[in-house]
Design a protein around this motif. Sequence first.
Motif, PDB file in Angstrom:
ATOM      1  N   MET A   1      41.317 -16.022 -54.795  1.00 57.55           N
ATOM      2  CA  MET A   1      39.973 -16.429 -55.104  1.00 57.55           C
ATOM      3  C   MET A   1      39.952 -17.165 -56.429  1.00 57.55           C
ATOM      4  SD  MET A   1      37.536 -13.339 -53.903  1.00 57.55           S
ATOM      5  CE  MET A   1      38.549 -11.943 -54.343  1.00 57.55           C
ATOM      6  N   SER A   2      40.072 -18.473 -56.372  1.00 58.12           N
ATOM      7  CA  SER A   2      40.065 -19.262 -57.595  1.00 58.12           C
ATOM      8  C   SER A   2      39.475 -20.635 -57.315  1.00 58.12           C
ATOM      9  CB  SER A   2      41.473 -19.393 -58.150  1.00 58.12           C
ATOM     10  OG  SER A   2      42.260 -20.159 -57.278  1.00 58.12           O
ATOM     11  N   PHE A   3      39.185 -21.328 -58.389  1.00 60.85           N
ATOM     12  CA  PHE A   3      38.722 -22.694 -58.260  1.00 60.85           C
ATOM     13  C   PHE A   3      39.225 -23.462 -59.476  1.00 60.85           C
ATOM     14  CE2 PHE A   3      35.758 -21.535 -61.446  1.00 60.85           C
ATOM     15  CZ  PHE A   3      35.383 -22.716 -62.053  1.00 60.85           C
ATOM     16  N   THR A   4      39.263 -24.774 -59.340  1.00 58.39           N
ATOM     17  CA  THR A   4      39.599 -25.658 -60.444  1.00 58.39           C
ATOM     18  C   THR A   4      38.562 -26.760 -60.479  1.00 58.39           C
ATOM     19  OG1 THR A   4      41.948 -25.225 -60.093  1.00 58.39           O
ATOM     20  CG2 THR A   4      41.390 -27.143 -61.417  1.00 58.39           C
ATOM     21  N   LEU A   5      38.109 -27.090 -61.666  1.00 57.84           N
ATOM     22  CA  LEU A   5      37.178 -28.201 -61.845  1.00 57.84           C
ATOM     23  C   LEU A   5      37.827 -29.164 -62.812  1.00 57.84           C
ATOM     24  CD1 LEU A   5      34.335 -29.418 -61.352  1.00 57.84           C
ATOM     25  CD2 LEU A   5      33.616 -28.215 -63.404  1.00 57.84           C
ATOM     26  N   THR A   6      38.070 -30.385 -62.364  1.00 58.74           N
ATOM     27  CA  THR A   6      38.624 -31.414 -63.243  1.00 58.74           C
ATOM     28  C   THR A   6      37.627 -32.551 -63.308  1.00 58.74           C
ATOM     29  OG1 THR A   6      39.787 -32.448 -61.397  1.00 58.74           O
ATOM     30  CG2 THR A   6      41.019 -30.842 -62.678  1.00 58.74           C
ATOM     31  N   GLN A   7      37.712 -33.325 -64.374  1.00 62.27           N
ATOM     32  CA  GLN A   7      36.776 -34.443 -64.509  1.00 62.27           C
ATOM     33  C   GLN A   7      37.465 -35.641 -65.139  1.00 62.27           C
ATOM     34  OE1 GLN A   7      33.725 -32.885 -67.110  1.00 62.27           O
ATOM     35  NE2 GLN A   7      34.625 -33.893 -68.853  1.00 62.27           N
ATOM     36  N   GLU A   8      36.920 -36.803 -64.866  1.00 59.35           N
ATOM     37  CA  GLU A   8      37.360 -38.027 -65.522  1.00 59.35           C
ATOM     38  C   GLU A   8      36.153 -38.926 -65.705  1.00 59.35           C
ATOM     39  OE1 GLU A   8      39.110 -41.369 -62.865  1.00 59.35           O
ATOM     40  OE2 GLU A   8      39.887 -39.487 -62.078  1.00 59.35           O
ATOM     41  N   ILE A   9      36.186 -39.696 -66.757  1.00 62.18           N
ATOM     42  CA  ILE A   9      35.086 -40.607 -67.049  1.00 62.18           C
ATOM     43  C   ILE A   9      35.307 -41.897 -66.269  1.00 62.18           C
ATOM     44  CG2 ILE A   9      33.989 -41.953 -68.875  1.00 62.18           C
ATOM     45  CD1 ILE A   9      34.735 -39.651 -70.786  1.00 62.18           C
ATOM     46  N   ILE A  10      34.255 -42.383 -65.638  1.00 63.70           N
ATOM     47  CA  ILE A  10      34.320 -43.612 -64.854  1.00 63.70           C
ATOM     48  C   ILE A  10      33.916 -44.783 -65.738  1.00 63.70           C
ATOM     49  CG2 ILE A  10      33.360 -44.834 -62.864  1.00 63.70           C
ATOM     50  CD1 ILE A  10      32.818 -42.099 -61.603  1.00 63.70           C
ATOM     51  N   ASP A  12      34.861 -45.986 -68.558  1.00 66.71           N
ATOM     52  CA  ASP A  12      34.735 -45.734 -70.004  1.00 66.71           C
ATOM     53  C   ASP A  12      33.306 -45.422 -70.427  1.00 66.71           C
ATOM     54  OD1 ASP A  12      37.461 -46.119 -70.449  1.00 66.71           O
ATOM     55  OD2 ASP A  12      37.194 -48.278 -70.567  1.00 66.71           O
ATOM     56  N   ASN A  13      32.513 -44.908 -69.522  1.00 65.54           N
ATOM     57  CA  ASN A  13      31.134 -44.553 -69.817  1.00 65.54           C
ATOM     58  C   ASN A  13      30.998 -43.046 -69.647  1.00 65.54           C
ATOM     59  OD1 ASN A  13      28.369 -44.064 -69.855  1.00 65.54           O
ATOM     60  ND2 ASN A  13      27.884 -45.957 -68.775  1.00 65.54           N
ATOM     61  N   PRO A  14      30.773 -42.308 -70.717  1.00 65.53           N
ATOM     62  CA  PRO A  14      30.735 -40.850 -70.608  1.00 65.53           C
ATOM     63  C   PRO A  14      29.586 -40.318 -69.755  1.00 65.53           C
ATOM     64  CG  PRO A  14      30.112 -41.559 -72.814  1.00 65.53           C
ATOM     65  CD  PRO A  14      30.575 -42.773 -72.072  1.00 65.53           C
ATOM     66  N   ARG A  15      28.633 -41.171 -69.396  1.00 70.87           N
ATOM     67  CA  ARG A  15      27.536 -40.712 -68.547  1.00 70.87           C
ATOM     68  C   ARG A  15      27.887 -40.798 -67.070  1.00 70.87           C
ATOM     69  NH1 ARG A  15      21.827 -42.682 -70.295  1.00 70.87           N
ATOM     70  NH2 ARG A  15      22.357 -44.076 -68.614  1.00 70.87           N
ATOM     71  N   TYR A  16      28.994 -41.429 -66.708  1.00 70.17           N
ATOM     72  CA  TYR A  16      29.457 -41.516 -65.326  1.00 70.17           C
ATOM     73  C   TYR A  16      30.748 -40.728 -65.215  1.00 70.17           C
ATOM     74  CZ  TYR A  16      26.121 -45.325 -64.848  1.00 70.17           C
ATOM     75  OH  TYR A  16      24.973 -46.064 -64.845  1.00 70.17           O
ATOM     76  N   THR A  17      30.692 -39.598 -64.540  1.00 73.81           N
ATOM     77  CA  THR A  17      31.839 -38.703 -64.474  1.00 73.81           C
ATOM     78  C   THR A  17      32.211 -38.430 -63.027  1.00 73.81           C
ATOM     79  OG1 THR A  17      31.157 -37.624 -66.521  1.00 73.81           O
ATOM     80  CG2 THR A  17      32.692 -36.426 -65.144  1.00 73.81           C
ATOM     81  N   SER A  18      33.498 -38.389 -62.760  1.00 74.12           N
ATOM     82  CA  SER A  18      34.011 -37.965 -61.471  1.00 74.12           C
ATOM     83  C   SER A  18      34.603 -36.576 -61.670  1.00 74.12           C
ATOM     84  CB  SER A  18      35.078 -38.936 -60.982  1.00 74.12           C
ATOM     85  OG  SER A  18      35.659 -38.452 -59.796  1.00 74.12           O
ATOM     86  N   ALA A  19      34.164 -35.616 -60.871  1.00 76.60           N
ATOM     87  CA  ALA A  19      34.665 -34.251 -60.970  1.00 76.60           C
ATOM     88  C   ALA A  19      35.205 -33.833 -59.610  1.00 76.60           C
ATOM     89  CB  ALA A  19      33.557 -33.308 -61.411  1.00 76.60           C
ATOM     90  N   LEU A  38      27.776 -27.113 -65.059  1.00 75.75           N
ATOM     91  CA  LEU A  38      26.494 -27.443 -65.678  1.00 75.75           C
ATOM     92  C   LEU A  38      26.677 -28.062 -67.055  1.00 75.75           C
ATOM     93  CD1 LEU A  38      24.182 -24.487 -64.606  1.00 75.75           C
ATOM     94  CD2 LEU A  38      24.449 -26.729 -63.551  1.00 75.75           C
ATOM     95  N   ALA A  39      27.802 -27.788 -67.698  1.00 71.19           N
ATOM     96  CA  ALA A  39      28.088 -28.397 -69.004  1.00 71.19           C
ATOM     97  C   ALA A  39      28.238 -29.915 -68.890  1.00 71.19           C
ATOM     98  CB  ALA A  39      29.342 -27.787 -69.611  1.00 71.19           C
ATOM     99  N   LEU A  40      28.522 -30.419 -67.700  1.00 69.37           N
ATOM    100  CA  LEU A  40      28.635 -31.868 -67.507  1.00 69.37           C
ATOM    101  C   LEU A  40      27.278 -32.559 -67.615  1.00 69.37           C
ATOM    102  CD1 LEU A  40      31.069 -32.022 -64.436  1.00 69.37           C
ATOM    103  CD2 LEU A  40      31.638 -32.290 -66.858  1.00 69.37           C
ATOM    104  N   PHE A  41      26.199 -31.803 -67.459  1.00 69.13           N
ATOM    105  CA  PHE A  41      24.860 -32.377 -67.408  1.00 69.13           C
ATOM    106  C   PHE A  41      24.068 -32.127 -68.690  1.00 69.13           C
ATOM    107  CE2 PHE A  41      26.196 -31.661 -63.070  1.00 69.13           C
ATOM    108  CZ  PHE A  41      25.856 -32.849 -62.447  1.00 69.13           C
ATOM    109  N   LEU A  49      29.884 -37.616 -59.803  1.00 69.73           N
ATOM    110  CA  LEU A  49      30.366 -37.689 -58.432  1.00 69.73           C
ATOM    111  C   LEU A  49      31.294 -36.497 -58.235  1.00 69.73           C
ATOM    112  CD1 LEU A  49      30.727 -39.132 -55.713  1.00 69.73           C
ATOM    113  CD2 LEU A  49      32.504 -40.528 -56.788  1.00 69.73           C
ATOM    114  N   LEU A  50      30.883 -35.522 -57.400  1.00 73.95           N
ATOM    115  CA  LEU A  50      31.649 -34.298 -57.192  1.00 73.95           C
ATOM    116  C   LEU A  50      32.444 -34.406 -55.903  1.00 73.95           C
ATOM    117  CD1 LEU A  50      32.334 -31.409 -58.104  1.00 73.95           C
ATOM    118  CD2 LEU A  50      30.377 -30.631 -56.752  1.00 73.95           C
TER     119      LEU A  50
END
Length: 120
Positions: A1-10, A12-19, A38-41, A49-50
């Motif tokens: 029972m685990s999960f991973t959340l990764t993110q990258e900025i699309i 070079d704009n920190p307001r557009y994130t791919s997770a 929720l910390a992404l928002f 984009l999740l």
Amino acid sequence: MSFTLTQEIIDDNPRYTSATVTGRLDSVTSSLFEKDFLALFTAPGTRVLLDCSQLDYVASSGLRVILMAAKRAQAQQGKLVISHLQPQVHEVFAISGFLKILNITNDLAEGQCMICDEKH
């Protein structure tokens, strides 16, 4: 029972994130997912984009976090787009009615267009 959340900025704009979320969102992992996701928002206008292509299971506690994120994004003039639901996760979203109220796609290019409000 685990999960991973990764993110990258699309773009070079920190307001557009791919997770990407992987694993299981159940009663054990949802609280950690809630904190991280929720910390992404935090900034107004944030768009995420999740990618759920590697999410194997989602419980009601995981759905609650996703709905909270969508509401937070909307309240801050941002957006949440969910892509690539696995069949078993898609079924849970369908039963819960989330397919009708959230931005969901199975096409990455369409998801990127949706997150940036572009039309193709």
